[in-house]
Scaffold this motif. Structure first.
Motif, PDB file in Angstrom:
ATOM      1  N   ASN A  55      20.521  66.266  27.549  1.00 50.25           N
ATOM      2  CA  ASN A  55      19.330  65.528  27.432  1.00 50.25           C
ATOM      3  C   ASN A  55      18.974  64.949  25.929  1.00 50.25           C
ATOM      4  O   ASN A  55      18.382  63.815  25.561  1.00 50.25           O
ATOM      5  CB  ASN A  55      18.146  66.233  28.037  1.00 50.25           C
ATOM      6  CG  ASN A  55      18.408  66.588  29.566  1.00 50.25           C
ATOM      7  OD1 ASN A  55      18.916  65.884  30.255  1.00 50.25           O
ATOM      8  ND2 ASN A  55      18.180  67.714  29.915  1.00 50.25           N
ATOM      9  N   THR A  56      19.120  65.977  25.036  1.00 53.07           N
ATOM     10  CA  THR A  56      18.720  65.366  23.520  1.00 53.07           C
ATOM     11  C   THR A  56      19.657  64.445  23.033  1.00 53.07           C
ATOM     12  O   THR A  56      18.942  63.490  22.263  1.00 53.07           O
ATOM     13  CB  THR A  56      18.678  66.724  22.731  1.00 53.07           C
ATOM     14  OG1 THR A  56      20.185  67.149  22.729  1.00 53.07           O
ATOM     15  CG2 THR A  56      17.735  67.815  23.049  1.00 53.07           C
ATOM     16  N   GLN A  59      18.099  61.098  24.732  1.00 49.38           N
ATOM     17  CA  GLN A  59      16.909  60.892  24.007  1.00 49.38           C
ATOM     18  C   GLN A  59      17.113  60.235  22.671  1.00 49.38           C
ATOM     19  O   GLN A  59      16.402  59.273  22.401  1.00 49.38           O
ATOM     20  CB  GLN A  59      16.126  62.128  24.228  1.00 49.38           C
ATOM     21  CG  GLN A  59      15.503  62.250  25.420  1.00 49.38           C
ATOM     22  CD  GLN A  59      14.634  63.888  25.309  1.00 49.38           C
ATOM     23  OE1 GLN A  59      14.773  64.442  24.546  1.00 49.38           O
ATOM     24  NE2 GLN A  59      14.118  63.960  26.545  1.00 49.38           N
ATOM     25  N   LYS A  60      18.139  60.920  21.818  1.00 51.67           N
ATOM     26  CA  LYS A  60      18.486  60.138  20.613  1.00 51.67           C
ATOM     27  C   LYS A  60      19.075  58.831  20.493  1.00 51.67           C
ATOM     28  O   LYS A  60      18.627  58.013  19.918  1.00 51.67           O
ATOM     29  CB  LYS A  60      19.183  61.160  19.765  1.00 51.67           C
ATOM     30  CG  LYS A  60      18.312  62.373  19.318  1.00 51.67           C
ATOM     31  CD  LYS A  60      19.212  63.087  18.520  1.00 51.67           C
ATOM     32  CE  LYS A  60      18.302  64.514  18.005  1.00 51.67           C
ATOM     33  NZ  LYS A  60      19.204  65.331  17.247  1.00 51.67           N
ATOM     34  N   LEU A  62      18.455  56.617  23.044  1.00 46.22           N
ATOM     35  CA  LEU A  62      17.385  55.683  23.455  1.00 46.22           C
ATOM     36  C   LEU A  62      16.473  55.221  22.146  1.00 46.22           C
ATOM     37  O   LEU A  62      16.192  54.345  22.122  1.00 46.22           O
ATOM     38  CB  LEU A  62      16.356  56.143  24.457  1.00 46.22           C
ATOM     39  CG  LEU A  62      17.065  56.270  25.825  1.00 46.22           C
ATOM     40  CD1 LEU A  62      16.020  57.001  26.967  1.00 46.22           C
ATOM     41  CD2 LEU A  62      17.031  54.857  26.444  1.00 46.22           C
ATOM     42  N   ASP A  63      16.407  56.206  21.189  1.00 43.65           N
ATOM     43  CA  ASP A  63      15.779  55.924  20.125  1.00 43.65           C
ATOM     44  C   ASP A  63      14.427  55.503  20.350  1.00 43.65           C
ATOM     45  O   ASP A  63      13.847  54.350  19.642  1.00 43.65           O
ATOM     46  CB  ASP A  63      16.636  55.120  19.240  1.00 43.65           C
ATOM     47  CG  ASP A  63      16.186  55.051  17.677  1.00 43.65           C
ATOM     48  OD1 ASP A  63      15.424  56.098  17.423  1.00 43.65           O
ATOM     49  OD2 ASP A  63      16.266  54.188  17.184  1.00 43.65           O
ATOM     50  N   GLU A  68       7.907  57.080  25.971  1.00 47.42           N
ATOM     51  CA  GLU A  68       7.817  58.445  26.462  1.00 47.42           C
ATOM     52  C   GLU A  68       8.317  58.447  27.880  1.00 47.42           C
ATOM     53  O   GLU A  68       8.866  59.614  28.333  1.00 47.42           O
ATOM     54  CB  GLU A  68       6.417  58.983  26.129  1.00 47.42           C
ATOM     55  CG  GLU A  68       6.176  60.326  26.069  1.00 47.42           C
ATOM     56  CD  GLU A  68       4.866  60.614  25.903  1.00 47.42           C
ATOM     57  OE1 GLU A  68       4.178  61.316  26.647  1.00 47.42           O
ATOM     58  OE2 GLU A  68       4.199  60.448  24.898  1.00 47.42           O
ATOM     59  N   ASP A  71      11.906  58.849  27.922  1.00 42.87           N
ATOM     60  CA  ASP A  71      12.401  60.205  27.532  1.00 42.87           C
ATOM     61  C   ASP A  71      12.183  61.401  28.702  1.00 42.87           C
ATOM     62  O   ASP A  71      12.661  62.416  28.740  1.00 42.87           O
ATOM     63  CB  ASP A  71      11.680  60.705  26.198  1.00 42.87           C
ATOM     64  CG  ASP A  71      12.141  60.017  24.938  1.00 42.87           C
ATOM     65  OD1 ASP A  71      13.147  59.181  24.828  1.00 42.87           O
ATOM     66  OD2 ASP A  71      11.428  59.857  23.960  1.00 42.87           O
ATOM     67  N   ARG A  72      11.204  61.171  29.306  1.00 40.31           N
ATOM     68  CA  ARG A  72      10.681  62.225  30.662  1.00 40.31           C
ATOM     69  C   ARG A  72      11.880  62.206  31.453  1.00 40.31           C
ATOM     70  O   ARG A  72      12.063  63.133  32.215  1.00 40.31           O
ATOM     71  CB  ARG A  72       9.417  61.837  30.970  1.00 40.31           C
ATOM     72  CG  ARG A  72       8.406  62.459  30.296  1.00 40.31           C
ATOM     73  CD  ARG A  72       7.175  62.401  31.228  1.00 40.31           C
ATOM     74  NE  ARG A  72       6.631  60.671  31.104  1.00 40.31           N
ATOM     75  CZ  ARG A  72       5.355  60.398  31.136  1.00 40.31           C
ATOM     76  NH1 ARG A  72       4.408  61.191  30.804  1.00 40.31           N
ATOM     77  NH2 ARG A  72       5.375  58.985  31.135  1.00 40.31           N
ATOM     78  N   PHE A  74      14.919  62.606  31.170  1.00 41.84           N
ATOM     79  CA  PHE A  74      15.947  63.340  30.612  1.00 41.84           C
ATOM     80  C   PHE A  74      15.490  64.653  30.552  1.00 41.84           C
ATOM     81  O   PHE A  74      15.186  65.033  29.440  1.00 41.84           O
ATOM     82  CB  PHE A  74      16.526  62.603  29.210  1.00 41.84           C
ATOM     83  CG  PHE A  74      17.111  61.376  29.416  1.00 41.84           C
ATOM     84  CD1 PHE A  74      18.570  61.551  30.205  1.00 41.84           C
ATOM     85  CD2 PHE A  74      16.927  60.079  29.515  1.00 41.84           C
ATOM     86  CE1 PHE A  74      19.186  60.211  30.366  1.00 41.84           C
ATOM     87  CE2 PHE A  74      17.241  59.360  29.552  1.00 41.84           C
ATOM     88  CZ  PHE A  74      18.548  59.158  30.142  1.00 41.84           C
ATOM     89  N   SER A  75      15.608  65.598  31.682  1.00 41.95           N
ATOM     90  CA  SER A  75      15.083  66.925  31.515  1.00 41.95           C
ATOM     91  C   SER A  75      15.917  67.746  32.827  1.00 41.95           C
ATOM     92  O   SER A  75      16.021  66.973  33.836  1.00 41.95           O
ATOM     93  CB  SER A  75      13.577  67.103  31.794  1.00 41.95           C
ATOM     94  OG  SER A  75      13.140  66.720  32.919  1.00 41.95           O
TER      95      SER A  75
END
Length: 171
Positions: A55-56, A59-60, A62-63, A68, A71-72, A74-75
């Motif tokens: 996930n992290t 998210q990185k 996607l930059d 937001e 980013d949500r 990816f959990s």
């Protein structure tokens, strides 16, 4: 995973986001290896692929381009299905999700747009790029065959009239 491997993984995921028509984000908690292999084979047959991502790192990659809401997505235990054709991956994943309760579609990304699960389901209902190309070719060829038929009809009628006169004269 050391820093160099993470950087390489982020670049790989960035490439996936950039080159894909659509990326479908899924949760795959509880799937067996056989089920994942089956899904990967189905996707590969349609020119798509499946990748389990951290996930992290996603998210990185996607930059912040998807905001937001992106980013949500990816959990939890996340896998992404992607293909150059925006519809191919969504079709296969939606079909697989119908038959498997452990596999859930979370949403998707199309360029910088964030799609919810319903939007991905709607995307899966669209015809694929190859189907659309076939329909366009069919539409382009239909008028040509109709024109050929119209042009041949008077000549055929004229030939039948001459044939009738020849048969009448012979009798």
């Amino acid at each position: 995973m050391d820093r160099a491997q993470k950087a390489a993984s982020i670049e790989d995921i960035k490439g996936v986001f950039a080159e894909s028509g659509a990326v479908v984000v899924t949760h795959n908690l509880g799937l067996t290896v056989a089920e994942m292999t089956d899904l990967r084979l189905r996707l590969r047959a349609q020119g798509a692929a499946l990748k389990v991502v951290k996930n992290t790192l996603a998210q990185k990659a996607l930059d912040g381009s998807a905001g937001e809401a992106g980013d949500r997505l990816f959990s939890g235990p996340v896998a992404i299905a992607y293909s150059p054709d925006p519809v191919a991956a969504a079709k296969v994943v939606a079909e697989f999700a119908k038959g498997n309760d452990k596999f859930v579609i979370v949403g998707g990304l199309m360029d910088t747009d964030v799609l919810d699960a319903q939007a991905v389901a709607n995307l899966a209902k669209l015809p694929s790029l190859d189907e659309l190309r076939g329909k366009i070719v069919g539409l382009l060829q239909a008028p040509a065959t109709k024109v050929a038929g119209v042009l041949q009809a008077p000549a055929g009628q004229l030939a039948r009239v001459f044939g009738a006169y020849a048969a009448k004269d012979a009798a």
